[in-house]
Every structure is written in structure tokens, then in C-alpha cells.
Design an enzyme around this catalytic site. Sequence first.
Site, short mmCIF file in Angstrom:
data_model
loop_
_atom_site.label_atom_id
_atom_site.label_comp_id
_atom_site.label_asym_id
_atom_site.label_seq_id
_atom_site.Cartn_x
_atom_site.Cartn_y
_atom_site.Cartn_z
N SER A 65 -45.66 70.51 8.84
CA SER A 65 -45.89 70.38 7.51
C SER A 65 -46.69 69.13 7.12
O SER A 65 -47.60 68.58 6.55
CB SER A 65 -44.62 70.56 6.53
OG SER A 65 -44.90 69.99 5.18
N PHE A 91 -56.43 66.58 1.40
CA PHE A 91 -55.90 67.29 2.34
C PHE A 91 -56.30 68.81 2.26
O PHE A 91 -55.97 69.44 2.99
CB PHE A 91 -54.41 67.39 1.82
CG PHE A 91 -53.60 66.11 1.87
CD1 PHE A 91 -54.05 65.13 2.86
CD2 PHE A 91 -52.83 65.87 0.81
CE1 PHE A 91 -53.56 63.75 2.66
CE2 PHE A 91 -52.50 64.40 1.12
CZ PHE A 91 -52.68 63.33 1.70
N TRP A 128 -50.01 69.36 8.58
CA TRP A 128 -50.93 69.94 7.50
C TRP A 128 -51.59 69.09 6.49
O TRP A 128 -52.90 69.39 5.90
CB TRP A 128 -50.09 71.19 6.94
CG TRP A 128 -51.11 71.79 5.58
CD1 TRP A 128 -51.47 72.89 5.58
CD2 TRP A 128 -50.94 71.36 4.33
NE1 TRP A 128 -52.20 73.19 4.41
CE2 TRP A 128 -51.70 72.13 3.50
CE3 TRP A 128 -50.34 70.24 3.53
CZ2 TRP A 128 -51.99 72.26 2.26
CZ3 TRP A 128 -50.90 70.04 2.26
CH2 TRP A 128 -51.45 71.01 1.49
N HIS A 129 -51.04 68.07 6.30
CA HIS A 129 -51.39 67.04 5.18
C HIS A 129 -52.64 66.27 5.88
O HIS A 129 -53.53 65.60 4.83
CB HIS A 129 -50.28 65.93 4.93
CG HIS A 129 -49.08 66.67 3.98
ND1 HIS A 129 -48.38 67.37 4.36
CD2 HIS A 129 -49.28 66.62 2.48
CE1 HIS A 129 -47.57 67.75 3.20
NE2 HIS A 129 -48.12 67.45 2.21
N GLY A 130 -52.62 66.03 7.11
CA GLY A 130 -53.87 65.22 7.45
C GLY A 130 -53.82 65.10 9.01
O GLY A 130 -52.86 65.10 9.45
#
Length: 477
Positions: free
Chosen positions: A322, A477, A325-327
Site C-alpha cells: 500500500s 499517485f 502504491w503511493h509512490g
Amino acid sequence: MFFNSLAFAIFLPIVFFLYWFVFNKTKSTQNALLIVASYYFYSCWDWRFLFLLVFSTFLDYYTGIQIEKGKSEQSRKFWFWLSVLVNLGFLGIFKYYNFFATSFSELLNSVGIQASPILLKVILPVGISFYTFHGLSYVIDIYYKRIKAEYNFVDYSLFVSYFPLLVAGPIERATHLLPQVKVKREFDLEKAKEGVCQIIWGLVKKVIIADTCATYANAIFDNYTSMNSFSLILGAVYFAFQIYGDFSGYSDIALGVSKLFGLDLLRNFNYPYFSRDIAEFWRRWHISLSSWFRDYLYIPLGGSKGGIWMKIRNTFIIFVVSGFWHGANWTYITWGFINAIYFLPLLLRNSNRNNIDEIKVTWNLDSVKVIVSILTTFLITCVAWVFFRARTISDAVLYLKRIVTNRDFAFQFLENDRYNYELLLMIGIFVLVEWNNRTKVEPLSGKNSMLKIALAILAIMAFGTFSDYKEFIYFQF
């Protein structure tokens, strides 16, 4: 085209008028108009990446049909993995290639092997993480025979590229949105009113709270080495409200805009800063992403059904992924890892589902425990947000270290047009309004709604005029 821009203020009424008064004859014409509007909306960011969106849409549409038609398990697996690998491949190239290349090069250099990474000079297509996850969930659900493939290309295209959710979510499911897309919508005045109220409240969060907090949060984080302990604490709090007001504000606007067209999107936030533990926080924050990882990663890995080590492994996997996934930055991975550590004691004590009831305060001893739990959860969340906001892990560690070691709690003023006192008062009022309306989707409806809406619009216009921060955080993102 930002939701808080003049361009969108012109775009939305035009699409609304055409949708209900010109293209309202059939479901097909309604969907066709929304597709055109969505593609135009996306092309305003960078028209070149429109081709990537169309290709991704066609890929999942076609592979979904082939998976359903597959006469053998081998054939179904082939089309399934083709879709998954191509989708993740595009995401990896645009979002993560430079990160892996740089990290691998640094690893080689650290052991004495000189290496210079070959980097790609590409920009990240806006919304790629969101529409990729739309398509992946659709294909996965078909492969596991949870849903049937969609044969109408226009309907499926609208599900993937519907402009309110296209660039920053919420991450929709085919089981929720596609059935709505496949029927003609009739105008519902009450739903439209709800939509307008939700749009306005979303703008309140974005323009008044997020953008104002951003001015101070950016100044403090950019100059943290010269800030005292009190200012650094405020910086973490300001960023916590910035990212909440920014992202939940975007989600509110997206849901409100969609209601104007007769379509309901998944709720993405449910007053997360009133959570009593970190498990409840993640049930209330970015709900569509949390539930996506739960259903398509955590449960397939075994969820909480296996032994204790499997539970721990799965917990760390889902939180670290997770974060990633954001960066493409180690700060996001660390942020996810920290949240996994927060979650672990709840998991080991089987208490991660304790706080699923409505939050009630009746001013007794139990209520004191509730308030302490909420404040504690907010505190540890702010600590994790420091890693999310900092440029590097070293910056985050030094930021937190300086809070502890500086021990100067004098009130500092920064060089800008806004004052800390007024901002703190405004945050306090915002928290009280949200607390008082925590069982509602948005606080502007109900008694004296017209007065509340008028005051909100005046405040948005006043703050928007002087705001120097326009972008939405989650667009990156």
C-alpha cells in the site's frame, strides 16, 4: 483541469446541461456523452496519455471477454496473466522503473561496484494507478467467476474512465458501478441537491482547510532544521489536515459531481481522524484502496486464517505494498511499514475488529477512554505522516529527532500572509463541525442548509482568492 478551477466550473454545467437536456433519450447516448466528456477531461492534463488510457481500457475489455469464453483453464490463465502483466508492466515502467534502477545502482555502489543507472525521461501519467486498479479488479473478478464479462465497449469504457473518479479515485468495482452504467438514468432532484452539498463541502475541505494548511506545512517541512519543537509538531498536524482535507475533499467533490449525473460512487472517507485505533483508521481512510488490497491481495494470501506467522507476513505485505502504491520512494514504503507495526499488536490480540460500532461520547469514564484513544491514534498517525511528507527517510528521522531534542516550545511565526492563531482556530472549528456531523456524509444538508451553503460558498470564494496552492496531492499517485 482541477475540480477547484475556473475551467471545471465552466466544463461541469455544460456537460450537465447536455447530459439531461440533449443526450438524455437513451442510456447509450448518456454514456457516449460521458465518455467524450471524460476523454476531454483527461486530455486537458496531457492528451498524449489519452492513448494509454484507451489502450488499457481495450486490453481489459478484450481479455475479460476471452477469459469468459476460454474453453480451457490454460486459455483462461493466458488471457488473465496477459492483462495483469501488461497493466502492471505499464505501471512499473512509468511509475517505478527509475526508482528500481536508481536503488539498484546505489546498492552496487555501496559494495564498491561503480554503476550509473539508465533512467527514463518520462512523466507519470495522471491517474494511472487508479484506472489500472479499476481494470485489474474487473479482470480478476471475471477470472474467478464473480462477475460476467461486459460486452458493450462504451459501457465498460465509462466504468474505467468516468471523469469524476478518473484521476484520483475512488477506486471503483465493476460490481458496483457497471450495473448503474447499464441502465438509463432519470433526473433525481434530491440526489442532485445532495451532490451540490457534497461538492461544496469538498471545496471547503480543499480550499479552506487543505490549501491553508499547505502553506504552513510546506514552509515548516522545507525549513525543519531551523524550526523549534512546537513548530515541528504543528507542521506534522498541519500536514495531517492538509492531506485529509485535500484527498477527502477531492473524493467528496467526485461523489457529489457523480450524483449530478445519477451515479453513486463508493464512499472513500468516513471521518478517519475520529478513529479509536489504527485498524479503525484504515477502515475509514481511503476506503476504496484499503478494501481493494484486502480483497485482491490480503485474502488471497490467506488473510487472517493461517498461523500467527502467516498473519504477520500478510499484514506487512499489504501495508508495505500500500505504501509502495503511493509512490516510488522509500519514504512511502517506510510509512506503510510503520502502519504495519501499529497494526500488529491489534492483530496479535485479535482486537483489530473491536471498534466497528458508532462513536458515542456521553461524558463518563468510558467516554474519556474514547477521547484518549482517538487522540492517541491521531498522534501516531501524525508520526507516520512525517515519513509520508518528508523527501527522504533521513529527513523524516531528523524531523522527529529535532522535536524531541530541541525542546523549545515558543510560538514561531513564519514569513507568509497567514497567522498561526487564525489557522489553529479554523482547524478547531472544522474538527467540531465534523464531530457534530460524523454520522452524515457531509454537514451542509439538513436544518438551515441554505444558510450553511451560502456561508460555505462565501468562505470558499474568500480563501480561494488568496490561495497559492491549487493542486490535489493524490494526483501524483
